[in-house]
Motif scaffolding. Sequence first.
Motif, mmCIF file in Angstrom:
data_model
loop_
_atom_site.group_PDB
_atom_site.id
_atom_site.type_symbol
_atom_site.label_atom_id
_atom_site.label_comp_id
_atom_site.label_asym_id
_atom_site.label_seq_id
_atom_site.Cartn_x
_atom_site.Cartn_y
_atom_site.Cartn_z
ATOM 1 N N ASP A 179 0.817 -1.231 0.000
ATOM 2 C CA ASP A 179 0.000 0.000 0.000
ATOM 3 C C ASP A 179 0.844 1.271 0.000
ATOM 4 O OD1 ASP A 179 -2.196 -1.621 0.145
ATOM 5 O OD2 ASP A 179 -2.496 -1.373 2.309
ATOM 6 N N ASN A 180 2.115 1.166 0.315
ATOM 7 C CA ASN A 180 2.967 2.358 0.473
ATOM 8 C C ASN A 180 4.230 2.266 -0.385
ATOM 9 O OD1 ASN A 180 1.758 4.063 2.896
ATOM 10 N ND2 ASN A 180 1.514 1.890 3.370
ATOM 11 N N LYS A 181 4.009 1.851 -1.631
ATOM 12 C CA LYS A 181 5.155 1.645 -2.529
ATOM 13 C C LYS A 181 5.988 2.905 -2.711
ATOM 14 C CE LYS A 181 4.139 -2.200 -5.541
ATOM 15 N NZ LYS A 181 3.665 -2.670 -6.815
ATOM 16 N N SER A 182 5.319 4.070 -2.767
ATOM 17 C CA SER A 182 6.086 5.292 -3.051
ATOM 18 C C SER A 182 7.081 5.572 -1.918
ATOM 19 C CB SER A 182 5.169 6.487 -3.274
ATOM 20 O OG SER A 182 4.413 6.717 -2.112
ATOM 21 N N TRP A 183 6.704 5.185 -0.681
ATOM 22 C CA TRP A 183 7.610 5.430 0.461
ATOM 23 C C TRP A 183 8.947 4.735 0.237
ATOM 24 C CZ3 TRP A 183 10.182 2.442 4.127
ATOM 25 C CH2 TRP A 183 10.753 3.159 5.182
ATOM 26 N N TRP A 184 8.912 3.442 -0.089
ATOM 27 C CA TRP A 184 10.192 2.723 -0.216
ATOM 28 C C TRP A 184 10.801 2.822 -1.602
ATOM 29 C CZ3 TRP A 184 9.821 -1.561 -3.467
ATOM 30 C CH2 TRP A 184 8.551 -2.131 -3.624
ATOM 31 N N GLU A 185 9.972 3.062 -2.612
ATOM 32 C CA GLU A 185 10.557 3.216 -3.956
ATOM 33 C C GLU A 185 11.395 4.492 -4.021
ATOM 34 O OE1 GLU A 185 7.501 0.648 -6.746
ATOM 35 O OE2 GLU A 185 7.260 2.825 -6.643
ATOM 36 N N ASN A 186 10.955 5.547 -3.340
ATOM 37 C CA ASN A 186 11.741 6.782 -3.296
ATOM 38 C C ASN A 186 13.087 6.547 -2.642
ATOM 39 O OD1 ASN A 186 9.841 8.310 -4.535
ATOM 40 N ND2 ASN A 186 8.962 9.166 -2.657
ATOM 41 N N ILE A 187 13.097 5.717 -1.609
ATOM 42 C CA ILE A 187 14.356 5.425 -0.918
ATOM 43 C C ILE A 187 15.283 4.642 -1.848
ATOM 44 C CG2 ILE A 187 15.386 4.084 0.958
ATOM 45 C CD1 ILE A 187 12.833 4.743 2.598
ATOM 46 N N ILE A 188 14.712 3.636 -2.469
ATOM 47 C CA ILE A 188 15.535 2.758 -3.314
ATOM 48 C C ILE A 188 16.134 3.512 -4.503
ATOM 49 C CG2 ILE A 188 15.379 0.788 -4.906
ATOM 50 C CD1 ILE A 188 13.570 -0.544 -2.822
ATOM 51 N N SER A 189 15.427 4.535 -4.969
ATOM 52 C CA SER A 189 15.950 5.260 -6.135
ATOM 53 C C SER A 189 17.044 6.259 -5.743
ATOM 54 C CB SER A 189 14.804 5.992 -6.848
ATOM 55 O OG SER A 189 14.222 6.906 -5.950
ATOM 56 N N GLY A 190 17.286 6.454 -4.440
ATOM 57 C CA GLY A 190 18.273 7.454 -4.004
ATOM 58 C C GLY A 190 19.634 6.880 -3.668
ATOM 59 N N GLU A 191 20.212 7.380 -2.595
ATOM 60 C CA GLU A 191 21.574 7.003 -2.179
ATOM 61 C C GLU A 191 21.727 5.511 -1.959
ATOM 62 O OE1 GLU A 191 24.491 5.879 0.979
ATOM 63 O OE2 GLU A 191 22.332 5.856 1.172
ATOM 64 N N TYR A 192 20.624 4.929 -1.507
ATOM 65 C CA TYR A 192 20.642 3.508 -1.160
ATOM 66 C C TYR A 192 21.019 2.649 -2.362
ATOM 67 C CZ TYR A 192 18.790 -1.015 0.239
ATOM 68 O OH TYR A 192 18.641 -2.334 0.494
ATOM 69 N N GLN A 193 20.686 3.139 -3.566
ATOM 70 C CA GLN A 193 21.000 2.438 -4.804
ATOM 71 C C GLN A 193 22.500 2.106 -4.884
ATOM 72 O OE1 GLN A 193 18.401 1.789 -6.979
ATOM 73 N NE2 GLN A 193 19.893 0.386 -7.831
ATOM 74 N N GLN A 194 23.345 3.096 -4.575
ATOM 75 C CA GLN A 194 24.798 2.883 -4.652
ATOM 76 C C GLN A 194 25.246 1.878 -3.581
ATOM 77 O OE1 GLN A 194 26.213 6.898 -4.129
ATOM 78 N NE2 GLN A 194 24.723 7.499 -5.700
ATOM 79 N N TYR A 195 24.642 2.005 -2.396
ATOM 80 C CA TYR A 195 24.966 1.075 -1.310
ATOM 81 C C TYR A 195 24.652 -0.360 -1.748
ATOM 82 C CZ TYR A 195 24.025 -1.641 2.922
ATOM 83 O OH TYR A 195 23.982 -2.635 3.862
ATOM 84 N N TYR A 196 23.499 -0.530 -2.379
ATOM 85 C CA TYR A 196 23.072 -1.875 -2.771
ATOM 86 C C TYR A 196 24.070 -2.481 -3.750
ATOM 87 C CZ TYR A 196 19.959 -5.764 -3.577
ATOM 88 O OH TYR A 196 19.436 -7.027 -3.619
ATOM 89 N N GLU A 197 24.492 -1.708 -4.735
ATOM 90 C CA GLU A 197 25.476 -2.157 -5.729
ATOM 91 C C GLU A 197 26.764 -2.599 -5.033
ATOM 92 O OE1 GLU A 197 26.154 -2.964 -8.899
ATOM 93 O OE2 GLU A 197 23.969 -3.094 -8.782
ATOM 94 N N LYS A 198 27.213 -1.764 -4.071
ATOM 95 C CA LYS A 198 28.471 -2.035 -3.381
ATOM 96 C C LYS A 198 28.385 -3.335 -2.567
ATOM 97 C CE LYS A 198 31.445 0.106 0.095
ATOM 98 N NZ LYS A 198 31.345 1.031 1.196
ATOM 99 N N MET A 199 27.258 -3.519 -1.860
ATOM 100 C CA MET A 199 27.131 -4.661 -0.957
ATOM 101 C C MET A 199 26.822 -5.968 -1.675
ATOM 102 S SD MET A 199 27.862 -3.396 1.884
ATOM 103 C CE MET A 199 27.412 -4.517 3.196
ATOM 104 N N TYR A 200 26.034 -5.900 -2.733
ATOM 105 C CA TYR A 200 25.559 -7.135 -3.350
ATOM 106 C C TYR A 200 26.068 -7.333 -4.782
ATOM 107 C CZ TYR A 200 22.281 -7.190 0.597
ATOM 108 O OH TYR A 200 21.724 -7.195 1.854
ATOM 109 N N GLY A 201 26.754 -6.304 -5.340
ATOM 110 C CA GLY A 201 27.191 -6.327 -6.736
ATOM 111 C C GLY A 201 27.879 -7.614 -7.147
ATOM 112 N N ASP A 202 28.923 -8.024 -6.379
ATOM 113 C CA ASP A 202 29.629 -9.255 -6.777
ATOM 114 C C ASP A 202 29.693 -10.238 -5.619
ATOM 115 O OD1 ASP A 202 31.282 -7.862 -5.167
ATOM 116 O OD2 ASP A 202 33.013 -7.869 -6.531
ATOM 117 N N ARG A 203 28.613 -10.320 -4.859
ATOM 118 C CA ARG A 203 28.612 -11.188 -3.684
ATOM 119 C C ARG A 203 28.287 -12.626 -4.077
ATOM 120 N NH1 ARG A 203 26.578 -9.071 2.088
ATOM 121 N NH2 ARG A 203 27.163 -10.865 3.325
#
Length: 341
Positions: free
Chosen positions: A317-341
């Motif tokens: 019901d609150n997709k915009s809340w977390w989609e906004n987060i995922i599209s921001g700074e967190y995106q780079q963090y995700y790449e770094k942590m899971y990119g080649d894990r």
Amino acid sequence: MSKTIIVTGGAGFIGSNFVFLMLERHKDYRIVCLDKLTYAGNLSTLEPVMDNPKFRFVKADICDRDAVYKLFEEEKPDIVVNFAAESHVDRSIEDPGIFLETNIMGTATLMDACRKYGIERYHQVSTDEVYGDLPLDRPDLFFTEETPIHTSSPYSSSKAAADLLVLAYHRTYGLPVTISRCSNNYGPYHFPEKLIPLMIANALAGKPLPVYGEGLNVRDWLYVEDHCKAIDLIIHNGRVGEVYNIGGHNEKTNIYIVKKILELLGKPESLITYVTDRKGHDLRYAIDPTKIHNELGWLPETMFDDGIVKTVQWYLDNKSWWENIISGEYQQYYEKMYGDR
Ligand code: NAD
Ligand code: DAU
């Protein structure tokens, strides 16, 4: 009687749920949220209460002594509840420094302000991770308040250091403190780097679900509102100088949680991807909540089967809340942590 409560970290997951609960339950209280708005703090979460005359938001760092003292001078708080922290274990393994600064020095700065201006209660929101972990083959063992501190990660070590400091300020300066140590929370506004919201977001996007190791580590899950209600009880009725464990005897393996989320979303288990384990990964957490039950009458109200359904529905019901987060700074963090894990 009316009171003013400073809630630090109130733009984060548990802090925001606590702000909502307190404004709802204590209509005559003034709730002042002090938050630095790090990557984990989200002002949009507090949007529903921004216009409430009993609520004030102040953007500041708990390590900034001038800003903290100024706020205490202005508000003259009766109670301080400290949620503000760097809270993600994986980030602490990558870069411990900010964890030591915020979680230890920030706590000390807040307590110095409490000493200088005088308060009725300082409450430290701690974690069961200060007890380290329990073996997987000893289901008879639980963390009690007497379990020795024995930490594994830079995150849990910084929280343990803060706890010791809180108890030292009580003994040395007579500061009226309480500490709560809760197990893993889940529910609305949980940042999508943590297990449950990450798995929901990835499943909805059809992305792999990264399970560490074999997924057999056990966490003891509690619905966030039950944690907030326990803190409300402790700050009003808890004994000064005491530690209270909070947990609802709800131990689950990570793989159980992940499969449950896939089942609720109607997504295939083929999305599960086993990845390299977390360094120093704690095996099992399990809280014995006897003390808070016996002394304060606290019991969890939301059982996991209901709580997880409510939580998954909230993310739908609150997709915009977390989609906004995922599209921001967190995106780079995700790449770094899971990119080649
Ligand atoms: P979170 O990461 O979602 O939120 C932390 C909040 O603190 C954010 O709003 C952030 O902006 C703020 N913050 C960070 N550094 C700050 C600083 N220097 N000054 C002011 N504000 C700052 O964390 P959470 O999951 O809501 O956890 C809240 C507290 O509860 C933490 O102390 C954590 O250790 C503890 N805890 C969490 C859990 C859990 O399962 N999430 C369980 C037990 C205890
Ligand atoms: O126990 C309380 C603690 O719970 C709090 O003090 C912390 O602030 C909070 O982040 C949480 O710590 P955990 O490390 O238990 O939570 P996390 O959601 O990061 O991970 C839960 C479990 O899931 C853990 O065993 C690691 C695993 N995991 C996590 C992630 C992010 C995965 O398997 N894959 C993942 O991608």
